[in-house]
Design an enzyme around this catalytic site. Structure first.
Site: not given
Ligand SMILES: NC(=O)C1=CN([C@@H]2O[C@H](COP(=O)(O)OP(=O)(O)OC[C@H]3O[C@@H](n4cnc5c(N)ncnc54)[C@H](OP(=O)(O)O)[C@@H]3O)[C@@H](O)[C@H]2O)C=CC1
Ligand SMILES: Nc1c(N[C@@H]2O[C@H](COP(=O)(O)O)[C@@H](O)[C@H]2O)[nH]c(=O)[nH]c1=O
Length: 626
Positions: A114, A267
């Site tokens: 403002e 992840t």
């Molecule tokens: N394309 C995209 O946008 C993205 C792709 N990815 C991909 O996805 C894959 C990983 O997926 P994902 O295995 O599902 O990974 P997540 O990121 O979902 O991680 C799962 C982990 O989260 C932890 N965790 C803690 N609390 C909880 C809870 N309450 N419930 C569930 N998990 C919990 C555990 O870790 P811990 O085992 O350490 O205890 C579990 O193993 C990879 O290949 C990655 O490259 C990931 C993000 C984005």
């Molecule tokens: N693979 C994928 C994503 N993946 C997400 O981005 C993270 C990587 O971030 P950074 O390391 O900062 O570049 C990765 O761990 C996951 O959470 N995101 C997207 O927009 N597009 C993609 O194709």
């Protein structure tokens, strides 16, 4: 005080969106317009829109919301305030009003929208109307926003939304009316159909604040990038990259608009992400890893806390040796009795976060959706097919067996980004708090007199909290000497405090740092510069800093409270109460998460209060002993 970025000079009520507005909340292809039920009923009395006064009001209010949106992502997420001042161009009916000033709040602790808009409008503000997307938050014990409008000669104010926080709701509207200004509030005084879009813009631009106020959790967005066959990675877990460069650029913007970015342990193990908002200048969110097992790599990008702060949330007792290793690297480890998304969100709420971006894989995403903590989804769809029966998908098991059980996104939008498509939609509609607006009598106010509060604890942290004026980030400039003994007006106590780490050091670089902090656009930036330079150049920090920092702080807060009588009144009104800075991570100035912090800021304020009341000798130890 260094001015925030000057708003561009825009004139007229051009329907085109404000230039360079960040795109997080853009609504390029709107398929449905959802209006909260109570408001929809109110809006049912239709009024012809074109060129009517309502249509002008609606357009200018939407514009105020667009202007407000410009601050998002520049600093730590905070409520977004925009102000547009407009006046009729000529008496003829239907003429578009002329915009004579507009501005947004850059950050907490910087001049309000403002004030900036009124400054820009100058004399032209006399008799004009101010459009505010959100009722001003008079959270500092003074009323700069209201004072600026009154002094500028504004005669009418149009407010999009009442402030959602109870201690602020209705206060500014009442104050403006008591100053003789005509105030129209959307949904109360303005109820025609023409306001649908404007209302939605006002709700959307402050969605995080509304969710926070309604549900006591931060606004949570789940974002993922998937192929046309619905996979977020190849079978082995390789995911770089699913989406194209433009989409990933948009993700940086999303991060910049969030207080925290969350991933799961898997992840981290598979992607070794950085999760920074690189490529966009502005706010860098905290990174949070949720890991039950804590079987995380010894070396990982997220452990480099020079890039951004990292918190690892884990199960109580998990791998204490590894916890120590993380702590040595500067990573904060927080233990939960039962690690789950809801408790982590409560924790983020306590830390004052407004919005959180979930960038996890499907396992944690399913868990977060099941716990009802996700409010919005951003799905980037890339024109690729990867296949793989076991390739990860965006959302894991939700326990649903019939398509009729599917969660329906609302207010969905579609946007092409490069060769990808971005679908976004809300899982839980933006809460409209207007039906529960209390009457003004119900609104708690700070008693400006010394009040007989019972001994209790008054916490303060974010500047918009009830006692937010006690925060060092509150926008109260103080006039005090700089390193050369010359008097300088420091925009906030935080600026003064951070700069004094380097004041008096006979070194050009130290002088440059002091200058840099003096010119920091917000207290948040001053804090960031002060802390990083302290880490990077410990040799430039004055050797007596540890011994002297309490005195430096006391001098600054004493100056602040004696400069602003309304603040002294507020401080005295807390007599009998223990003041605690509710910072969960600053264990020196703050009280910590479970009271483990030393709370020196709270103690200094109590010391100052005693000094003003003449009840105590001025020393922190005396307050401590009491
Ligand atoms: N394309 C995209 O946008 C993205 C792709 N990815 C991909 O996805 C894959 C990983 O997926 P994902 O295995 O599902 O990974 P997540 O990121 O979902 O991680 C799962 C982990 O989260 C932890 N965790 C803690 N609390 C909880 C809870 N309450 N419930 C569930 N998990 C919990 C555990 O870790 P811990 O085992 O350490 O205890 C579990 O193993 C990879 O290949 C990655 O490259 C990931 C993000 C984005
Ligand atoms: N693979 C994928 C994503 N993946 C997400 O981005 C993270 C990587 O971030 P950074 O390391 O900062 O570049 C990765 O761990 C996951 O959470 N995101 C997207 O927009 N597009 C993609 O194709």
């Amino acid at each position: 005080m260094p001015p925030p970025p000057a708003p561009p000079q825009l004139r007229g009520v051009a329907p085109a969106p404000v230039a360079a507005a960040p795109s997080f909340l853009r609504r390029p292809v709107r398929t449905r317009l959802r209006l909260p039920a109570a408001r929809a009923a109110a809006a049912a009395a239709s009024v012809p829109a074109s060129q009517s006064p309502d249509a002008h009001d609606a357009a200018l209010l939407s514009r105020a919301a667009d202007v407000a949106d410009r601050s998002a992502g520049l600093t730590s997420p905070h409520p977004n305030f925009g102000c547009v001042i407009a006046r009729p161009q000529r008496e003829a009916d239907g003429a578009e009003p002329l915009v004579v000033g507009e501005a947004f709040l850059y950050a907490q602790g910087t001049p309000c929208a403002e004030l900036l808009a009124a400054q820009e409008a100058g004399e032209q503000a006399r008799g004009a109307t101010a459009y505010l997307n959100l009722e001003p938050g008079d959270c500092y014990g003074d009323s700069t926003a209201i004072g600026s409008l009154v002094q500028a000669g504004i005669t009418r104010v149009v407010v999009g939304l009442r402030h959602p926080l109870k201690h602020l709701r209705g206060k500014a509207i009442q104050a403006l009316r008591s100053e003789g200004i005509h105030v129209d509030v959307l949904g109360e005084d303005l109820q025609s159909n023409s306001f649908k879009e404007a209302l939605e813009s006002c709700l959307t631009v402050n969605a995080p604040l509304l969710y926070r106020a309604a549900f006591n959790v931060p606004f949570s967005v789940l974002k993922y990038a998937m192929t046309a066959d619905g996979k977020i990675a190849a079978t082995g877990g390789h995911a770089s990259w699913v989406s194209g460069k433009a989409s990933r650029g948009r993700v940086f913007e999303l991060r910049g608009r969030s207080d925290a970015v969350i991933v799961g342990g898997n992840t981290v193990r598979l992607d070794d992400p950085r999760l920074t908002a690189r490529h966009v200048k502005g706010h860098v969110p905290v990174r949070i890893v949720m890991s039950q097992s804590l079987s995380l790599p010894e070396e990982a990008n997220l452990w480099n806390v020079n890039e951004a702060y990292t918190i690892v949330a884990t199960q109580r007792g998990a791998r204490r040796d590894f916890q120590k290793k993380l702590a040595m690297k500067g990573v904060e480890v927080v233990e939960f009795d039962m690690l789950n998304p809801r408790d982590v969100m409560s924790y983020c709420y306590d830390r004052g976060y407004l919005s959180v971006l979930w960038e996890c894989g499907g396992t944690l995403a399913a868990s977060a959706i099941s716990a009802s903590v996700i409010h919005k989804v951003y799905a980037f769809l890339a024109p690729k097919i990867i296949g793989g029966v076991h390739a990860p998908t965006p959302v894991g098991e939700l326990g649903m067996s019939q398509m009729t059980q599917a969660i329906h996104l609302v207010d969905e939008t579609y946007e092409q980004i490069g060769r990808d498509m971005l679908l976004s939609g809300f899982i839980q509609p933006i809460p409209d708090l207007s039906p529960v607006i209390p009457s003004v009598d119900e609104i708690p106010s700070v008693d400006p007199k010394v009040s007989p509060y019972e001994a209790n604890i008054i916490s303060f942290y974010k500047t918009w909290d009830t006692f937010g004026a006690f925060s060092n980030f509150s926008p109260h400039p103080i006039h005090m000497p700089d390193g050369n003994g010359d008097y300088f007006t420091w925009p906030t106590v935080e600026h003064y405090y951070q700069a004094h780490k380097f004041v008096g050091i006979d070194n050009p670089q130290a002088r440059t740092i002091v200058q840099e902090i003096k010119l920091a656009k917000s207290p948040e930036e001053a804090a960031r510069i002060g802390r990083t330079r302290q880490k990077e150049f410990p040799e430039l920090v004055r050797t007596d800093w540890e011994a002297t920092k309490i005195d430096v702080m006391y001098r600054a807060i004493k100056c602040k409270f004696s400069t602003y009588p309304s603040l002294t009144d507020m401080l005295l009104s807390t007599a009998g109460s223990v003041l605690v800075e509710a910072s969960p991570h600053d264990l020196f100035w703050g009280g910590g998460r479970e009271g483990e912090g030393l709370n020196y800021l709270g103690r200094l304020l109590m010391q100052l209060r005693s000094e003003i009341l003449g009840t105590f000798p001025a020393s922190v130890e005396a307050v401590d002993a009491a």
